[in-house]
Design an enzyme around this catalytic site. Structure first.
Site, PDB file in Angstrom:
ATOM      1  N   SER A   1      -5.648   1.608  -2.408  1.00 62.39           N
ATOM      2  CA  SER A   1      -5.010   2.214  -1.363  1.00 62.39           C
ATOM      3  C   SER A   1      -3.923   3.087  -1.492  1.00 62.39           C
ATOM      4  CB  SER A   1      -4.329   1.036  -0.557  1.00 62.39           C
ATOM      5  OG  SER A   1      -3.387   0.220  -1.446  1.00 62.39           O
TER       6      SER A   1
ATOM      7  N   HIS B   1      -7.529  -9.187   3.457  1.00 61.09           N
ATOM      8  CA  HIS B   1      -6.639  -8.631   2.401  1.00 61.09           C
ATOM      9  C   HIS B   1      -7.411  -8.688   1.038  1.00 61.09           C
ATOM     10  CE1 HIS B   1      -2.886  -7.465   0.867  1.00 61.09           C
ATOM     11  NE2 HIS B   1      -3.050  -8.461  -0.202  1.00 61.09           N
TER      12      HIS B   1
ATOM     13  N   SER C   1       1.751  -0.415  -5.478  1.00 62.88           N
ATOM     14  CA  SER C   1       0.742  -0.547  -4.255  1.00 62.88           C
ATOM     15  C   SER C   1       0.306  -2.091  -4.593  1.00 62.88           C
ATOM     16  CB  SER C   1      -0.465   0.443  -4.469  1.00 62.88           C
ATOM     17  OG  SER C   1      -1.090   0.374  -3.105  1.00 62.88           O
TER      18      SER C   1
ATOM     19  N   ASP D   1       3.422  -7.808   0.034  1.00 59.77           N
ATOM     20  CA  ASP D   1       2.208  -7.552   1.075  1.00 59.77           C
ATOM     21  C   ASP D   1       1.113  -8.148   0.465  1.00 59.77           C
ATOM     22  OD1 ASP D   1      -0.338  -6.900   2.752  1.00 59.77           O
ATOM     23  OD2 ASP D   1       0.473  -4.862   2.795  1.00 59.77           O
TER      24      ASP D   1
ATOM     25  N   ASP E   1      -0.336  -4.562  14.582  1.00 54.75           N
ATOM     26  CA  ASP E   1      -0.693  -3.846  13.442  1.00 54.75           C
ATOM     27  C   ASP E   1      -2.159  -4.460  13.252  1.00 54.75           C
ATOM     28  OD1 ASP E   1      -1.268  -4.248  10.595  1.00 54.75           O
ATOM     29  OD2 ASP E   1       0.385  -3.485   9.878  1.00 54.75           O
ATOM     30  N   ASN E   2      -2.043  -5.768  13.035  1.00 57.53           N
ATOM     31  CA  ASN E   2      -3.408  -6.334  12.828  1.00 57.53           C
ATOM     32  C   ASN E   2      -4.412  -6.191  13.738  1.00 57.53           C
ATOM     33  OD1 ASN E   2      -1.226  -7.543  11.442  1.00 57.53           O
ATOM     34  ND2 ASN E   2      -2.248  -9.593  11.167  1.00 57.53           N
TER      35      ASN E   2
ATOM     36  N   HIS F   1      -3.636   2.084   8.613  1.00 56.75           N
ATOM     37  CA  HIS F   1      -3.245   2.410   9.876  1.00 56.75           C
ATOM     38  C   HIS F   1      -2.345   3.360  10.212  1.00 56.75           C
ATOM     39  CE1 HIS F   1      -4.750  -1.647  10.098  1.00 56.75           C
ATOM     40  NE2 HIS F   1      -3.799  -2.194  10.286  1.00 56.75           N
TER      41      HIS F   1
ATOM     42  N   GLU G   1       4.682  -9.261   4.246  1.00 57.17           N
ATOM     43  CA  GLU G   1       3.778  -8.287   5.503  1.00 57.17           C
ATOM     44  C   GLU G   1       2.479  -9.055   6.097  1.00 57.17           C
ATOM     45  OE1 GLU G   1       4.517  -5.361   6.499  1.00 57.17           O
ATOM     46  OE2 GLU G   1       2.836  -4.695   7.191  1.00 57.17           O
TER      47      GLU G   1
ATOM     48  N   SER H   1       5.530  -2.500  12.466  1.00 53.55           N
ATOM     49  CA  SER H   1       5.518  -3.578  11.273  1.00 53.55           C
ATOM     50  C   SER H   1       6.613  -3.216  10.435  1.00 53.55           C
ATOM     51  CB  SER H   1       4.300  -3.304  10.470  1.00 53.55           C
ATOM     52  OG  SER H   1       3.193  -3.278  11.207  1.00 53.55           O
TER      53      SER H   1
ATOM     54  N   CYS I   1      -6.116  -2.144  13.040  1.00 57.66           N
ATOM     55  CA  CYS I   1      -7.601  -2.270  12.569  1.00 57.66           C
ATOM     56  C   CYS I   1      -8.617  -1.515  13.563  1.00 57.66           C
ATOM     57  CB  CYS I   1      -7.981  -3.733  12.389  1.00 57.66           C
ATOM     58  SG  CYS I   1      -7.084  -4.251  10.859  1.00 57.66           S
TER      59      CYS I   1
ATOM     60  N   GLN J   1       9.905  -5.258   8.880  1.00 58.75           N
ATOM     61  CA  GLN J   1      10.258  -5.215   7.545  1.00 58.75           C
ATOM     62  C   GLN J   1      11.842  -4.806   6.969  1.00 58.75           C
ATOM     63  OE1 GLN J   1       9.168  -6.594   4.903  1.00 58.75           O
ATOM     64  NE2 GLN J   1       6.820  -6.766   5.059  1.00 58.75           N
TER      65      GLN J   1
ATOM     66  N   ASN K   1       4.779 -11.088   9.125  1.00 58.04           N
ATOM     67  CA  ASN K   1       3.328 -11.066   9.831  1.00 58.04           C
ATOM     68  C   ASN K   1       3.365 -11.482  11.113  1.00 58.04           C
ATOM     69  OD1 ASN K   1       0.441 -10.457   9.659  1.00 58.04           O
ATOM     70  ND2 ASN K   1       0.398 -12.808  10.214  1.00 58.04           N
TER      71      ASN K   1
ATOM     72  N   HIS L   1       0.799  -1.234  -0.010  1.00 59.49           N
ATOM     73  CA  HIS L   1      -0.076  -0.002  -0.145  1.00 59.49           C
ATOM     74  C   HIS L   1       0.892   1.317   0.059  1.00 59.49           C
ATOM     75  CE1 HIS L   1      -3.292  -2.867   0.967  1.00 59.49           C
ATOM     76  NE2 HIS L   1      -2.470  -3.238   2.050  1.00 59.49           N
TER      77      HIS L   1
ATOM     78  N   LYS M   1       4.200  -7.443  14.972  1.00 60.43           N
ATOM     79  CA  LYS M   1       3.541  -7.042  13.975  1.00 60.43           C
ATOM     80  C   LYS M   1       1.982  -7.441  13.864  1.00 60.43           C
ATOM     81  CE  LYS M   1       1.783  -6.789   9.558  1.00 60.43           C
ATOM     82  NZ  LYS M   1       0.302  -7.410   9.236  1.00 60.43           N
TER      83      LYS M   1
HETATM   84  P1  NAI Z   1      -6.322 -14.699  11.642  1.00 55.69           P
HETATM   85  O1  NAI Z   1      -5.851 -16.014  10.929  1.00 55.69           O
HETATM   86  O2  NAI Z   1      -5.805 -14.160  12.916  1.00 55.69           O
HETATM   87  O3  NAI Z   1      -7.702 -14.500  11.848  1.00 55.69           O
HETATM   88  C1  NAI Z   1      -8.903 -14.854  10.836  1.00 55.69           C
HETATM   89  C2  NAI Z   1      -9.796 -15.619  11.669  1.00 55.69           C
HETATM   90  O4  NAI Z   1     -11.033 -15.848  10.665  1.00 55.69           O
HETATM   91  C3  NAI Z   1      -9.632 -17.038  12.070  1.00 55.69           C
HETATM   92  O5  NAI Z   1      -9.769 -16.881  13.591  1.00 55.69           O
HETATM   93  C4  NAI Z   1     -10.368 -18.028  11.325  1.00 55.69           C
HETATM   94  O6  NAI Z   1     -10.843 -19.117  12.333  1.00 55.69           O
HETATM   95  C5  NAI Z   1     -11.477 -17.179  10.985  1.00 55.69           C
HETATM   96  N1  NAI Z   1     -12.446 -17.476   9.729  1.00 55.69           N
HETATM   97  C6  NAI Z   1     -11.802 -18.205   8.857  1.00 55.69           C
HETATM   98  N2  NAI Z   1     -12.870 -18.349   8.066  1.00 55.69           N
HETATM   99  C7  NAI Z   1     -13.988 -18.062   8.644  1.00 55.69           C
HETATM  100  C8  NAI Z   1     -15.303 -17.823   8.102  1.00 55.69           C
HETATM  101  N3  NAI Z   1     -15.625 -18.625   7.134  1.00 55.69           N
HETATM  102  N4  NAI Z   1     -16.393 -17.477   9.030  1.00 55.69           N
HETATM  103  C9  NAI Z   1     -15.918 -16.804  10.263  1.00 55.69           C
HETATM  104  N5  NAI Z   1     -14.684 -17.029  10.810  1.00 55.69           N
HETATM  105  C10 NAI Z   1     -13.651 -17.412   9.652  1.00 55.69           C
HETATM  106  O7  NAI Z   1      -6.041 -13.535  10.576  1.00 55.69           O
HETATM  107  P2  NAI Z   1      -5.778 -11.986  10.763  1.00 55.69           P
HETATM  108  O8  NAI Z   1      -4.258 -11.792  11.031  1.00 55.69           O
HETATM  109  O9  NAI Z   1      -6.671 -11.422  11.790  1.00 55.69           O
HETATM  110  O10 NAI Z   1      -6.001 -11.548   9.156  1.00 55.69           O
HETATM  111  C11 NAI Z   1      -7.328 -11.626   8.462  1.00 55.69           C
HETATM  112  C12 NAI Z   1      -7.117 -11.030   7.166  1.00 55.69           C
HETATM  113  O11 NAI Z   1      -7.113  -9.400   7.450  1.00 55.69           O
HETATM  114  C13 NAI Z   1      -5.974 -11.328   6.209  1.00 55.69           C
HETATM  115  O12 NAI Z   1      -6.405 -11.538   5.050  1.00 55.69           O
HETATM  116  C14 NAI Z   1      -5.012 -10.651   6.398  1.00 55.69           C
HETATM  117  O13 NAI Z   1      -4.307 -10.596   5.530  1.00 55.69           O
HETATM  118  C15 NAI Z   1      -5.915  -9.168   6.419  1.00 55.69           C
HETATM  119  N6  NAI Z   1      -5.220  -8.143   7.298  1.00 55.69           N
HETATM  120  C16 NAI Z   1      -5.555  -6.895   6.972  1.00 55.69           C
HETATM  121  C17 NAI Z   1      -5.183  -5.707   7.341  1.00 55.69           C
HETATM  122  C18 NAI Z   1      -5.814  -4.491   7.166  1.00 55.69           C
HETATM  123  O14 NAI Z   1      -5.153  -3.382   7.571  1.00 55.69           O
HETATM  124  N7  NAI Z   1      -6.700  -4.406   6.557  1.00 55.69           N
HETATM  125  C19 NAI Z   1      -4.200  -5.795   8.524  1.00 55.69           C
HETATM  126  C20 NAI Z   1      -3.700  -7.066   8.678  1.00 55.69           C
HETATM  127  C21 NAI Z   1      -4.410  -8.115   8.297  1.00 55.69           C
END
Ligand code: NAI
Length: 480
Positions: free
Chosen positions: A83, A348, A78, A141, A237-238, A401, A203, A409, A242, A413, A228, A55, A233
């Site tokens: 983003s 993501h 990006s 990322d 960050d997550n 963020h 990332e 984070s 968020c 990196q 990650n 991003h 991180k």
């Molecule tokens: P995580 O693996 O810690 O959490 C995801 C959760 O979703 C898990 O607990 C899992 O059991 C649950 N899950 C999976 N399928 C599901 C379903 N069908 N229904 C309900 N729950 C379900 O992963 P994390 O770190 O929380 O990341 C989640 C997503 O967010 C990833 O795609 C990651 O890349 C992205 N992300 C986005 C950020 C942003 O700024 N927008 C920042 C960090 C991560």
């Protein structure tokens, strides 16, 4: 000075505004600035050609200029079509010492609101360096830059691009078209690029997931550091990132009052925990959906109702996906929602919400409200508001963020880039996390700015616990 053709951003005249915000961000990014002080003189990234796909925000600008301060040459795109912050992209291209007429910074290929073909064109531009070179490092990322190199090398090995399938997504078709053009020129560009790469630092959760899959299938072509899963991180960050930027995105997109509403958070991992907490902080009644019994139990213990989407779809007001999974909210779900329910994704990729299925329906029309906000009107009279076309709303509808959390984070990196670039032999092809002492170092770099007074172990206490006074303080299996 950068050649006119060697970057593509929206508007270089935004550079002065971008530079002001970069200067403000530097103060809020003590980890990155400390790394500049520590490694600036020795320039451990001298000789590194870093291709970044992440991003293109103000915070990322501070990361890019940290990498260059450590000696790297950098090209950047990006990792999402919505983003980019155009003033940040402009400021990076102009650089601290250039002008819009004589840009002297880093080649960036990114603007807010790219089409999918433009997005993948940008990714290709940053992977192909002038003079026919490729990068020797990737900073990724979500894994799109890594994916393009791997797909390209695979296609060149086969000598053919897989035949198009009617079930292919629009995006996959775009990638195949790009690879087909490369194959026609017959220069084995992706094979050569792959061979020159010492490693990638990744990332996010979704990108890391792709890397472990490739490792298991034996198709991974170069070593990777999983940034990650540094504690500083994903647990910051997550989660706290968020917690800040979800609400920011919702407010800027719709300005609907959150207090008193029923908000559903799908997924209670690191991202979901931050989202649920922030919605509760606004006074929403939060419902969580989960597939993992441990995370479901955590949500319940934290005081959230845990239900299935089917149970609450008709009564909730706000729906947020945070799973990294696909088709979590289907078009059938949206057909059954209340009038003007808000639907957004913070995971993501855009497949958490079945946007393709929604677009295919005959009983719904899309009415754009403003960029990154669409009303989807169903024939029965109700509509749903979908944010950022189902792409991550905190970066599409707001600015992602804030700097302080990204400093954590991006310090990881930067350290990971130094590790892989300078100690390549220590990392045979595989996926690694940084050692805990470096994770603790990143945290340490951020304590002073918050006025944290850390207690120091006495020698007696340290030997009682069986650890060193200077750390690491926890075993690798500790979960925080
Ligand atoms: P995580 O693996 O810690 O959490 C995801 C959760 O979703 C898990 O607990 C899992 O059991 C649950 N899950 C999976 N399928 C599901 C379903 N069908 N229904 C309900 N729950 C379900 O992963 P994390 O770190 O929380 O990341 C989640 C997503 O967010 C990833 O795609 C990651 O890349 C992205 N992300 C986005 C950020 C942003 O700024 N927008 C920042 C960090 C991560």
């Amino acid at each position: 000075t950068l050649a006119a053709g060697d970057f593509k951003v929206a508007d270089l005249s935004l550079a002065a505004f971008g530079r002001k915000e970069i200067e403000l961000a530097e103060h809020e990014m003590p980890g990155l600035m400390a790394l500049r002080r520590e490694y600036g003189p020795s320039r451990p990234l001298r000789g590194a050609r870093v291709t970044g796909s992440l991003h293109m925000t103000i915070q990322t600008a501070v990361l890019i200029e940290t990498l260059t301060a450590l000696g790297a040459r950098v090209r950047w795109a990006s990792c999402n079509i919505f983003s980019t912050q155009d003033h940040a992209a402009a400021a990076v291209v102009v650089g601290p010492d250039g002008t819009p007429d004589a840009p002297a910074g880093v080649p960036v290929y990114a603007w807010k609101g790219e089409s999918l073909p433009e997005y993948w064109w940008c990714t290709e531009q940053v992977l192909r360096w002038p003079g026919g070179e490729g990068p020797n490092m990737i900073l990724d990322d979500g894994g799109d830059a890594t994916l393009l190199v791997h797909k390209g090398a695979e296609v060149e090995k086969l000598g053919a691009v897989p035949a198009a399938d009617p079930d292919d997504s629009e995006e996959y078709a775009v990638i195949l078209a790009l690879l087909r053009r490369g194959l026609a020129e017959d220069d084995r560009r992706w094979t050569r690029i792959a061979a020159g790469i010492k490693g990638v630092t990744e990332e996010t959760t979704t990108g890391v997931h792709r890397l472990y899959e490739m490792q298991q299938q034996g198709t991974l072509l170069f070593p990777a550091i999983n940034v990650n899963d540094s504690v500083t991180k994903s647990k910051f960050d997550n989660r706290y990132g968020c917690r800040h930027s979800l609400i920011d995105g919702l407010n800027r997109a719709t300005d609907v009052l959150i207090g008193g509403k029923v908000a559903v958070v799908c997924g209670y991992g690191d991202v979901g925990k931050g989202c649920a907490e922030s919605l509760r902080g606004q006074g929403a009644r939060v419902v969580v959906t989960e597939i993992d019994p441990i995370c479901a139990l955590q949500a319940a213990m934290d005081g959230f109702q845990v239900a299935t989407l089917a149970d609450v779809v008709a009564t909730a007001d706000i729906f947020i996906t945070a799973t990294g999974c696909l088709n979590v909210i289907t078009s059938e779900h949206m057909a059954g929602m209340k009038h003007q329910a808000v639907v957004g994704n913070i995971g993501h990729f855009d497949n958490e919400i079945d946007m393709a299925g929604l677009a295919r329906r005959r009983d719904v029309t899309r009415v754009p409200v403003k960029p990154q906000v669409d009303e989807w009107r169903f024939a029965d009279g109700h509509s749903v508001l979908v944010l950022s076309e189902g792409r991550l709303l905190n970066l599409g509808n707001a600015t992602g963020h804030p700097s302080f959390v990204m400093s954590n984070s991006f310090s990881n990196q930067t350290i990971a880039q130094i590790e892989l670039f300078t100690r390549t032999e220590a990392y045979p092809v595989g996926v690694y996390v940084l050692p805990k002492y470096l994770d603790e170092k990143v945290a340490r770099l951020h304590l002073g700015a918050l006025g944290v007074q850390l207690t120091e172990l006495t020698k007696e206490q340290a030997s009682y616990l069986g650890i060193a006074v200077e750390g690491p303080y926890k075993p690798d299996h500790y979960r925080y």
